[in-house]
Design a protein around this motif. Structure first.
Motif, PDB file in Angstrom:
ATOM      1  N   THR A  60      -6.442 -20.522  -2.127  1.00 22.41           N
ATOM      2  CA  THR A  60      -6.636 -21.857  -1.596  1.00 22.41           C
ATOM      3  C   THR A  60      -7.607 -22.560  -2.531  1.00 22.41           C
ATOM      4  OG1 THR A  60      -6.371 -21.003   0.645  1.00 22.41           O
ATOM      5  CG2 THR A  60      -7.293 -23.205   0.424  1.00 22.41           C
ATOM      6  N   ILE A  61      -7.161 -23.665  -3.107  1.00 23.18           N
ATOM      7  CA  ILE A  61      -7.981 -24.398  -4.059  1.00 23.18           C
ATOM      8  C   ILE A  61      -8.233 -25.779  -3.482  1.00 23.18           C
ATOM      9  CG2 ILE A  61      -8.155 -25.274  -6.414  1.00 23.18           C
ATOM     10  CD1 ILE A  61      -6.158 -23.035  -7.184  1.00 23.18           C
TER      11      ILE A  61
ATOM     12  N   VAL B  71     -14.903 -28.076  -7.183  1.00 20.80           N
ATOM     13  CA  VAL B  71     -13.714 -27.260  -6.937  1.00 20.80           C
ATOM     14  C   VAL B  71     -14.163 -26.014  -6.198  1.00 20.80           C
ATOM     15  CG1 VAL B  71     -11.824 -25.966  -7.987  1.00 20.80           C
ATOM     16  CG2 VAL B  71     -12.562 -28.115  -9.005  1.00 20.80           C
ATOM     17  N   ARG B  72     -13.557 -25.758  -5.038  1.00 23.31           N
ATOM     18  CA  ARG B  72     -13.850 -24.566  -4.246  1.00 23.31           C
ATOM     19  C   ARG B  72     -12.590 -23.739  -4.149  1.00 23.31           C
ATOM     20  NH1 ARG B  72     -17.036 -26.722   0.963  1.00 23.31           N
ATOM     21  NH2 ARG B  72     -15.239 -25.713   1.860  1.00 23.31           N
ATOM     22  N   CYS B  73     -12.726 -22.446  -4.395  1.00 19.34           N
ATOM     23  CA  CYS B  73     -11.566 -21.560  -4.418  1.00 19.34           C
ATOM     24  C   CYS B  73     -11.778 -20.395  -3.467  1.00 19.34           C
ATOM     25  CB  CYS B  73     -11.345 -21.021  -5.830  1.00 19.34           C
ATOM     26  SG  CYS B  73     -11.249 -22.316  -7.066  1.00 19.34           S
ATOM     27  N   ARG B  74     -10.703 -19.984  -2.868  1.00 15.45           N
ATOM     28  CA  ARG B  74     -10.726 -18.802  -2.012  1.00 15.45           C
ATOM     29  C   ARG B  74      -9.560 -17.914  -2.432  1.00 15.45           C
ATOM     30  NH1 ARG B  74     -10.776 -20.496   3.629  1.00 15.45           N
ATOM     31  NH2 ARG B  74     -12.994 -20.572   3.427  1.00 15.45           N
ATOM     32  N   LEU B  75      -9.872 -16.641  -2.682  1.00 13.40           N
ATOM     33  CA  LEU B  75      -8.852 -15.677  -3.078  1.00 13.40           C
ATOM     34  C   LEU B  75      -8.879 -14.537  -2.073  1.00 13.40           C
ATOM     35  CD1 LEU B  75      -6.718 -14.982  -5.193  1.00 13.40           C
ATOM     36  CD2 LEU B  75      -8.504 -13.894  -6.549  1.00 13.40           C
ATOM     37  N   ILE B  76      -7.750 -14.352  -1.375  1.00 19.19           N
ATOM     38  CA  ILE B  76      -7.692 -13.395  -0.271  1.00 19.19           C
ATOM     39  C   ILE B  76      -6.418 -12.574  -0.387  1.00 19.19           C
ATOM     40  CG2 ILE B  76      -7.449 -13.171   2.232  1.00 19.19           C
ATOM     41  CD1 ILE B  76      -8.875 -15.878   2.481  1.00 19.19           C
TER      42      ILE B  76
ATOM     43  N   LEU C  80      -0.318  -4.271   8.116  1.00 19.93           N
ATOM     44  CA  LEU C  80      -0.432  -3.284   9.185  1.00 19.93           C
ATOM     45  C   LEU C  80      -1.300  -2.105   8.767  1.00 19.93           C
ATOM     46  CD1 LEU C  80       3.239  -3.222  10.494  1.00 19.93           C
ATOM     47  CD2 LEU C  80       1.248  -4.175  11.638  1.00 19.93           C
ATOM     48  N   ASN C  81      -1.268  -1.762   7.473  1.00 21.37           N
ATOM     49  CA  ASN C  81      -2.001  -0.590   6.991  1.00 21.37           C
ATOM     50  C   ASN C  81      -3.377  -0.912   6.424  1.00 21.37           C
ATOM     51  OD1 ASN C  81       0.296   0.912   7.575  1.00 21.37           O
ATOM     52  ND2 ASN C  81       1.161   0.533   5.566  1.00 21.37           N
ATOM     53  N   GLU C  82      -3.595  -2.138   6.005  1.00 22.74           N
ATOM     54  CA  GLU C  82      -4.835  -2.494   5.321  1.00 22.74           C
ATOM     55  C   GLU C  82      -5.505  -3.690   5.980  1.00 22.74           C
ATOM     56  OE1 GLU C  82      -4.644  -3.073   1.052  1.00 22.74           O
ATOM     57  OE2 GLU C  82      -2.720  -2.056   1.036  1.00 22.74           O
ATOM     58  N   GLY C  83      -6.833  -3.722   5.839  1.00 19.86           N
ATOM     59  CA  GLY C  83      -7.578  -4.901   6.244  1.00 19.86           C
ATOM     60  C   GLY C  83      -7.511  -5.942   5.133  1.00 19.86           C
ATOM     61  N   ARG C  84      -8.114  -7.051   5.379  1.00 17.91           N
ATOM     62  CA  ARG C  84      -8.111  -8.145   4.414  1.00 17.91           C
ATOM     63  C   ARG C  84      -9.115  -7.860   3.295  1.00 17.91           C
ATOM     64  NH1 ARG C  84      -9.158 -14.374   5.977  1.00 17.91           N
ATOM     65  NH2 ARG C  84     -11.270 -13.606   5.986  1.00 17.91           N
ATOM     66  N   ILE C  85      -8.787  -8.335   2.083  1.00 18.23           N
ATOM     67  CA  ILE C  85      -9.700  -8.246   0.943  1.00 18.23           C
ATOM     68  C   ILE C  85     -10.004  -9.666   0.505  1.00 18.23           C
ATOM     69  CG2 ILE C  85     -10.077  -7.394  -1.401  1.00 18.23           C
ATOM     70  CD1 ILE C  85      -7.887  -5.319  -0.891  1.00 18.23           C
ATOM     71  N   THR C  86     -11.282  -9.977   0.337  1.00 16.50           N
ATOM     72  CA  THR C  86     -11.678 -11.292  -0.161  1.00 16.50           C
ATOM     73  C   THR C  86     -12.379 -11.113  -1.501  1.00 16.50           C
ATOM     74  OG1 THR C  86     -13.769 -11.195   1.029  1.00 16.50           O
ATOM     75  CG2 THR C  86     -11.931 -12.281   2.146  1.00 16.50           C
ATOM     76  N   TYR C  87     -12.431 -12.195  -2.266  1.00 17.52           N
ATOM     77  CA  TYR C  87     -13.115 -12.147  -3.558  1.00 17.52           C
ATOM     78  C   TYR C  87     -13.972 -13.395  -3.715  1.00 17.52           C
ATOM     79  CZ  TYR C  87     -14.032 -12.141  -8.538  1.00 17.52           C
ATOM     80  OH  TYR C  87     -14.659 -12.166  -9.749  1.00 17.52           O
TER      81      TYR C  87
END
Length: 197
Positions: A59-60, A69-74, A79-86
């Protein structure tokens, strides 16, 4: 005779292009060109773009007024994994909001496990805040690992506590998602944010 000449004249009359198609369309008023003020106002708005690269979502958000400029990388939750954020050169592995991860251990590509608390000095030096707002669960169920610690690893395994089962997080596709984010305007490292907008 006069009527037949008039009919032939009308027959050969060229129909104006503006009147082609739906005859009611040309009766509606046309919107005027936007004024300079309207164009400037539109340029100053905050615009958000969303891109998907396999399981990773970017999401930019571009602020036309401030130029920020704000960025979100997810990496989306499966079902097997949780979310990863950066953000802030740090991965955030979400174990669950109610999971206390203060005593978490992690392993990268099945190497010997390390205690997560040993990374606090590095995270503090990089000014990476803990996720939770609660004193009971200051981590908010997130294990933060600096990108330098993960390196070229493919799978991060995390065990939140002695009583919980280890969970695997796959980083497949991260490098291409990051390259795409950089190409689309997230060139600066500090443009990546993890928090809610």
């Amino acid at each position: 005779m006069l009527l037949s000449v008039m009919a032939i004249g009308l027959w050969t009359l060229v129909w104006p292009k503006q009147l082609e198609g739906n005859p009611l369309r040309w009766l509606r008023p046309h919107k005027a060109e936007p004024s300079e003020r309207e164009l400037r106002h539109k340029a100053q708005k905050v615009k958000a773009r969303i891109y998907d690269a396999k399981l990773w979502r970017m999401t930019i958000q571009t602020d036309g007024f401030t130029g920020q400029v704000r960025c979100r990388l997810i990496k989306m939750k499966t079902l097997n994994e949780g979310r990863i954020t950066y953000a802030q050169n740090t991965f955030g592995f979400e174990m669950g909001e109610d999971v206390n991860t203060l005593n978490a251990w992690y392993s990268i590509d099945n190497r010997p496990a390390k205690r997560w608390q040993s990374l606090y000095p590095v995270l503090t030096a990089n000014r990476v805040p803990l996720e939770g707002a609660s004193l009971e669960n200051p981590t908010g169920g997130v294990v933060l690992l600096p990108e330098a610690e993960v390196g070229d690893g493919h799978v991060v395994t995390i065990r939140a506590s002695e009583k919980s089962q280890p969970r695997e997080f796959k980083l497949k596709g991260f490098k291409s998602a990051m390259a795409s984010a950089r190409y689309n305007g997230c060139a600066a490292d500090d443009s990546f944010e993890r928090g809610k907008w």
